[in-house]
Write a protein that holds these residues in place. Structure first.
Motif, short mmCIF file in Angstrom:
data_model
loop_
_atom_site.label_atom_id
_atom_site.label_comp_id
_atom_site.label_asym_id
_atom_site.label_seq_id
_atom_site.Cartn_x
_atom_site.Cartn_y
_atom_site.Cartn_z
N ALA A 21 18.79 38.40 41.21
CA ALA A 21 17.28 37.91 40.26
C ALA A 21 17.73 38.51 38.89
CB ALA A 21 16.31 38.12 41.33
N ASP A 22 18.76 40.19 38.98
CA ASP A 22 17.89 41.32 38.16
C ASP A 22 19.10 40.50 36.72
OD1 ASP A 22 19.20 42.65 40.00
OD2 ASP A 22 18.69 44.33 39.66
N ALA A 23 19.85 40.29 37.43
CA ALA A 23 20.93 40.46 36.64
C ALA A 23 21.48 38.79 35.73
CB ALA A 23 22.68 40.88 37.45
N PRO A 24 22.11 38.70 35.30
CA PRO A 24 22.70 37.42 34.42
C PRO A 24 23.78 35.79 35.52
CG PRO A 24 23.62 39.18 32.98
CD PRO A 24 23.27 39.98 34.45
N ASP A 25 23.12 35.09 35.69
CA ASP A 25 23.85 34.44 36.48
C ASP A 25 25.98 34.09 36.31
OD1 ASP A 25 24.46 32.63 38.90
OD2 ASP A 25 23.49 30.91 37.47
N GLY A 26 26.41 34.30 36.91
CA GLY A 26 28.05 34.24 36.52
C GLY A 26 28.95 35.24 35.92
N ILE A 27 29.71 34.05 36.23
CA ILE A 27 31.23 35.48 35.99
C ILE A 27 32.43 34.60 34.66
CG2 ILE A 27 31.57 35.50 38.55
CD1 ILE A 27 33.98 33.91 38.21
N ARG A 28 32.83 35.45 34.46
CA ARG A 28 33.64 35.46 33.03
C ARG A 28 35.07 35.42 33.93
NH1 ARG A 28 36.20 39.99 30.50
NH2 ARG A 28 37.46 39.59 28.62
N MET A 29 36.00 34.47 33.17
CA MET A 29 37.32 34.39 33.41
C MET A 29 38.05 34.66 32.55
SD MET A 29 36.68 30.93 35.68
CE MET A 29 38.36 30.43 36.68
N LEU A 30 38.57 34.94 32.48
CA LEU A 30 39.81 35.69 31.02
C LEU A 30 41.03 35.13 31.56
CD1 LEU A 30 40.61 37.02 28.83
CD2 LEU A 30 40.83 38.76 29.42
N TYR A 31 42.24 34.65 31.26
CA TYR A 31 43.42 34.42 30.94
C TYR A 31 44.01 34.63 29.68
CZ TYR A 31 47.80 31.73 31.72
OH TYR A 31 48.59 31.21 31.13
N ASP A 32 45.34 35.33 30.05
CA ASP A 32 45.56 36.57 28.89
C ASP A 32 47.10 35.53 28.44
OD1 ASP A 32 47.24 37.51 30.78
OD2 ASP A 32 46.86 39.14 30.66
N GLY A 33 47.48 34.81 29.07
CA GLY A 33 48.55 34.27 28.94
C GLY A 33 49.83 35.11 30.17
N ALA A 34 49.02 35.66 30.99
CA ALA A 34 50.37 35.98 31.90
C ALA A 34 49.26 36.26 33.67
CB ALA A 34 50.76 36.87 31.60
N ALA A 35 47.93 36.87 33.08
CA ALA A 35 47.54 36.98 34.69
C ALA A 35 46.01 36.19 34.60
CB ALA A 35 47.60 38.05 34.96
N MET A 36 45.05 35.86 35.09
CA MET A 36 43.59 36.09 35.02
C MET A 36 42.89 36.53 35.89
SD MET A 36 41.97 32.56 36.52
CE MET A 36 42.29 31.25 36.20
N ALA A 37 41.85 36.66 35.05
CA ALA A 37 41.18 37.85 35.63
C ALA A 37 39.33 37.57 35.50
CB ALA A 37 41.14 39.27 35.02
N VAL A 38 39.07 38.38 36.59
CA VAL A 38 37.05 37.84 36.89
C VAL A 38 36.44 39.55 36.87
CG1 VAL A 38 35.03 37.41 38.94
CG2 VAL A 38 37.64 35.80 38.15
N SER A 39 35.76 38.77 35.66
CA SER A 39 34.37 39.80 35.69
C SER A 39 33.14 39.63 35.91
CB SER A 39 34.93 40.79 34.53
OG SER A 39 34.51 39.92 33.37
N THR A 40 32.00 40.59 35.51
CA THR A 40 30.48 40.42 35.66
C THR A 40 30.38 39.33 34.24
OG1 THR A 40 29.36 42.07 35.31
CG2 THR A 40 29.31 41.18 37.50
N VAL A 41 29.72 38.48 34.18
CA VAL A 41 28.55 38.51 32.85
C VAL A 41 27.94 39.59 31.96
CG1 VAL A 41 27.04 37.30 31.54
CG2 VAL A 41 28.33 35.82 32.92
N GLY A 42 27.79 40.54 33.02
CA GLY A 42 27.21 41.27 32.03
C GLY A 42 27.42 42.85 32.12
N GLY A 43 29.55 43.31 32.44
CA GLY A 43 30.35 43.95 32.45
C GLY A 43 31.62 42.97 32.26
N PRO A 44 31.75 42.70 30.69
CA PRO A 44 33.03 41.48 30.51
C PRO A 44 33.96 42.53 30.62
CG PRO A 44 31.71 41.98 28.86
CD PRO A 44 30.64 42.40 29.86
N ALA A 45 34.30 43.96 30.45
CA ALA A 45 35.61 44.95 30.05
C ALA A 45 35.53 45.17 31.29
CB ALA A 45 34.67 46.09 29.68
N ASP A 46 35.07 45.04 32.61
CA ASP A 46 34.96 45.71 34.21
C ASP A 46 35.64 44.41 35.01
OD1 ASP A 46 34.17 47.79 33.17
OD2 ASP A 46 32.42 47.89 33.68
N ALA A 47 37.11 44.19 34.95
CA ALA A 47 37.51 43.38 35.68
C ALA A 47 37.02 43.79 36.99
CB ALA A 47 38.70 43.05 35.33
N VAL A 48 36.82 42.54 38.00
CA VAL A 48 36.49 42.87 39.30
C VAL A 48 37.79 42.95 40.40
CG1 VAL A 48 35.45 41.76 41.07
CG2 VAL A 48 34.15 42.01 39.34
#
Length: 112
Positions: A21-48
């Motif tokens: 409830a106290d956090a943004p909803d969703g995840i960030r999916m990042l594809y760099d051309g070789a790998a896919m990473a998932v992080s939270t919307v609130g912490g985009p620099a920290d890949a889960v």
């Protein structure tokens, strides 16, 4: 487009933090051309978590809502084996749609 095995995609999506409830909803999916990473919307620099892909194309990044991810995880659980899944974002408007295509059996799931 990113091409990733069903097992790796399920692991990526399942490792995404659940909605709070106290956090943004969703995840960030990042594809760099070789790998896919998932992080939270609130912490985009920290890949889960991340996974290598088998098809190299242009890089992309998108945000996905948690509710949409439940549908994708259910779809992946129904599959047999470990087929490659094509993950393709479409920026035709708002919201962004993501199309997941399983090469074996030509199964398709579109999430907006």
């Amino acid at each position: 487009m990113a091409q990733i095995t069903r097992t790796d995609l399920y692991r990526l999506l399942d490792s995404a933090p659940r909605r709070r409830a106290d956090a943004p909803d969703g995840i960030r999916m990042l594809y760099d051309g070789a790998a896919m990473a998932v992080s939270t919307v609130g912490g985009p620099a920290d890949a889960v978590t991340s996974a290598g892909t088998r098809h190299a194309t242009a890089a992309w990044e998108l945000m996905a809502h948690s509710a949409s991810l439940s549908t994708v995880r259910a779809w992946l659980r129904l599959m047999e084996g470990d087929p490659l899944i094509d993950v393709s974002p479409f920026w035709g408007g708002d919201p962004v749609c993501v199309v997941f295509t399983a090469a074996e059996g030509c199964e398709l799931l579109s999430v907006c």
